[in-house]
Write a protein that holds these residues in place. Structure first.
Motif, PDB file in Angstrom:
ATOM      1  N   VAL A  69     -11.410 -11.662 -15.885  1.00 54.73           N
ATOM      2  CA  VAL A  69     -10.222 -11.245 -16.634  1.00 54.73           C
ATOM      3  C   VAL A  69      -9.526 -12.457 -17.242  1.00 54.73           C
ATOM      4  O   VAL A  69      -9.106 -12.438 -18.404  1.00 54.73           O
ATOM      5  CB  VAL A  69      -9.267 -10.448 -15.719  1.00 54.73           C
ATOM      6  N   PHE A  70      -9.422 -13.512 -16.480  1.00 55.93           N
ATOM      7  CA  PHE A  70      -8.741 -14.712 -16.933  1.00 55.93           C
ATOM      8  C   PHE A  70      -9.458 -15.335 -18.128  1.00 55.93           C
ATOM      9  O   PHE A  70      -8.829 -15.701 -19.129  1.00 55.93           O
ATOM     10  CB  PHE A  70      -8.657 -15.702 -15.769  1.00 55.93           C
ATOM     11  N   ALA A  71     -10.771 -15.468 -18.048  1.00 55.96           N
ATOM     12  CA  ALA A  71     -11.541 -16.076 -19.140  1.00 55.96           C
ATOM     13  C   ALA A  71     -11.496 -15.211 -20.402  1.00 55.96           C
ATOM     14  O   ALA A  71     -11.316 -15.730 -21.510  1.00 55.96           O
ATOM     15  CB  ALA A  71     -12.983 -16.306 -18.698  1.00 55.96           C
ATOM     16  N   LEU A  72     -11.661 -13.905 -20.235  1.00 55.17           N
ATOM     17  CA  LEU A  72     -11.629 -13.015 -21.399  1.00 55.17           C
ATOM     18  C   LEU A  72     -10.238 -12.983 -22.037  1.00 55.17           C
ATOM     19  O   LEU A  72     -10.111 -12.988 -23.264  1.00 55.17           O
ATOM     20  CB  LEU A  72     -12.080 -11.613 -21.005  1.00 55.17           C
ATOM     21  N   ALA A  73      -9.202 -12.955 -21.213  1.00 49.47           N
ATOM     22  CA  ALA A  73      -7.834 -12.957 -21.748  1.00 49.47           C
ATOM     23  C   ALA A  73      -7.529 -14.278 -22.456  1.00 49.47           C
ATOM     24  O   ALA A  73      -6.900 -14.285 -23.522  1.00 49.47           O
ATOM     25  CB  ALA A  73      -6.832 -12.707 -20.628  1.00 49.47           C
ATOM     26  N   GLY A  74      -7.974 -15.367 -21.879  1.00 48.10           N
ATOM     27  CA  GLY A  74      -7.761 -16.671 -22.510  1.00 48.10           C
ATOM     28  C   GLY A  74      -8.477 -16.788 -23.841  1.00 48.10           C
ATOM     29  O   GLY A  74      -7.910 -17.261 -24.833  1.00 48.10           O
ATOM     30  N   MET A  75      -9.722 -16.336 -23.875  1.00 44.36           N
ATOM     31  CA  MET A  75     -10.488 -16.376 -25.120  1.00 44.36           C
ATOM     32  C   MET A  75      -9.831 -15.494 -26.185  1.00 44.36           C
ATOM     33  O   MET A  75      -9.694 -15.893 -27.340  1.00 44.36           O
ATOM     34  CB  MET A  75     -11.927 -15.927 -24.850  1.00 44.36           C
ATOM     35  N   THR A  76      -9.394 -14.307 -25.796  1.00 37.44           N
ATOM     36  CA  THR A  76      -8.749 -13.391 -26.735  1.00 37.44           C
ATOM     37  C   THR A  76      -7.446 -13.987 -27.265  1.00 37.44           C
ATOM     38  O   THR A  76      -7.164 -13.915 -28.472  1.00 37.44           O
ATOM     39  CB  THR A  76      -8.475 -12.040 -26.056  1.00 37.44           C
ATOM     40  N   ALA A  84      -9.722 -15.941 -36.670  1.00 39.93           N
ATOM     41  CA  ALA A  84     -11.062 -15.384 -36.475  1.00 39.93           C
ATOM     42  C   ALA A  84     -12.152 -16.450 -36.440  1.00 39.93           C
ATOM     43  O   ALA A  84     -13.264 -16.178 -35.994  1.00 39.93           O
ATOM     44  CB  ALA A  84     -11.361 -14.376 -37.568  1.00 39.93           C
ATOM     45  N   SER A  85     -11.855 -17.658 -36.878  1.00 43.66           N
ATOM     46  CA  SER A  85     -12.870 -18.713 -36.859  1.00 43.66           C
ATOM     47  C   SER A  85     -13.304 -19.067 -35.439  1.00 43.66           C
ATOM     48  O   SER A  85     -14.371 -19.649 -35.240  1.00 43.66           O
ATOM     49  CB  SER A  85     -12.356 -19.962 -37.565  1.00 43.66           C
ATOM     50  N   LEU A  86     -12.509 -18.707 -34.441  1.00 41.46           N
ATOM     51  CA  LEU A  86     -12.876 -18.996 -33.043  1.00 41.46           C
ATOM     52  C   LEU A  86     -13.542 -17.819 -32.349  1.00 41.46           C
ATOM     53  O   LEU A  86     -13.726 -17.845 -31.133  1.00 41.46           O
ATOM     54  CB  LEU A  86     -11.638 -19.442 -32.260  1.00 41.46           C
ATOM     55  N   ILE A  87     -13.948 -16.826 -33.109  1.00 41.28           N
ATOM     56  CA  ILE A  87     -14.597 -15.661 -32.518  1.00 41.28           C
ATOM     57  C   ILE A  87     -15.933 -16.046 -31.876  1.00 41.28           C
ATOM     58  O   ILE A  87     -16.429 -15.344 -30.985  1.00 41.28           O
ATOM     59  CB  ILE A  87     -14.768 -14.531 -33.563  1.00 41.28           C
ATOM     60  N   TYR A  88     -16.520 -17.162 -32.276  1.00 40.98           N
ATOM     61  CA  TYR A  88     -17.785 -17.594 -31.682  1.00 40.98           C
ATOM     62  C   TYR A  88     -17.668 -17.882 -30.187  1.00 40.98           C
ATOM     63  O   TYR A  88     -18.678 -17.941 -29.496  1.00 40.98           O
ATOM     64  CB  TYR A  88     -18.362 -18.806 -32.423  1.00 40.98           C
ATOM     65  N   TRP A  89     -16.475 -18.035 -29.668  1.00 39.88           N
ATOM     66  CA  TRP A  89     -16.295 -18.229 -28.222  1.00 39.88           C
ATOM     67  C   TRP A  89     -16.414 -16.913 -27.455  1.00 39.88           C
ATOM     68  O   TRP A  89     -16.520 -16.922 -26.233  1.00 39.88           O
ATOM     69  CB  TRP A  89     -14.936 -18.863 -27.928  1.00 39.88           C
ATOM     70  N   ALA A  90     -16.404 -15.800 -28.168  1.00 37.89           N
ATOM     71  CA  ALA A  90     -16.497 -14.504 -27.494  1.00 37.89           C
ATOM     72  C   ALA A  90     -17.841 -14.329 -26.801  1.00 37.89           C
ATOM     73  O   ALA A  90     -17.903 -13.841 -25.669  1.00 37.89           O
ATOM     74  CB  ALA A  90     -16.261 -13.370 -28.492  1.00 37.89           C
ATOM     75  N   TYR A  91     -18.921 -14.708 -27.472  1.00 38.53           N
ATOM     76  CA  TYR A  91     -20.251 -14.487 -26.895  1.00 38.53           C
ATOM     77  C   TYR A  91     -20.456 -15.229 -25.566  1.00 38.53           C
ATOM     78  O   TYR A  91     -20.791 -14.598 -24.559  1.00 38.53           O
ATOM     79  CB  TYR A  91     -21.345 -14.850 -27.902  1.00 38.53           C
ATOM     80  N   PRO A  92     -20.256 -16.552 -25.493  1.00 37.96           N
ATOM     81  CA  PRO A  92     -20.491 -17.206 -24.198  1.00 37.96           C
ATOM     82  C   PRO A  92     -19.525 -16.749 -23.107  1.00 37.96           C
ATOM     83  O   PRO A  92     -19.903 -16.672 -21.930  1.00 37.96           O
ATOM     84  CB  PRO A  92     -20.333 -18.699 -24.491  1.00 37.96           C
TER      85      PRO A  92
END
Length: 121
Positions: A69-76, A84-92
């Motif tokens: 939850v922490f990693a996904l919330a931080g990435m979001t 949107a240029s940082l959307i590439y962090w969503a996959y890893p």
């Protein structure tokens, strides 16, 4: 005491993630991006706290959910703050979730995150 493979995975993701995010926090503070630098710092401290909790108490169930939850919330949060240029962090980030929690839980976490990320794209 012998550590499980899941415990090692959480420790590696927590401490490795904190080390990997640190340069981004430093650069963002240097560039005057205080809000994003603050969130990067919170992510670093949270990962270190979860890693320390796992290391000391050998409990992986709550630490795995918390880290996910922490990693996904931080990435979001970073995607919404920086664009949107940082959307590439969503996959890893999403793939990492599948390594530490049960598949059903990982699917629910990542689908929820994907729905939240759609307006940012």
């Amino acid at each position: 005491m012998h550590r499980s493979s899941q415990e090692y995975m959480i420790l590696i993701l927590c401490f490795g993630g904190a080390v990997a995010i640190f340069p981004f926090a430093y650069i963002r503070f240097q560039q005057g991006e205080w809000l994003v630098g603050f969130f990067d710092s919170v992510m670093i401290l949270g990962m270190l706290a979860l890693g320390t909790y796992t290391y000391l108490f050998h409990t992986v169930k709550y630490a795995a959910c918390g880290l996910s939850v922490f990693a996904l919330a931080g990435m979001t949060t970073v995607v919404y703050l920086k664009g949107a240029s940082l959307i590439y962090w969503a996959y890893p980030t999403m793939v990492g979730v599948y390594f530490i929690v049960q598949p059903r839980l990982a699917i629910s976490f990542t689908l929820f995150t994907a729905v939240i990320l759609v307006p940012a794209i």
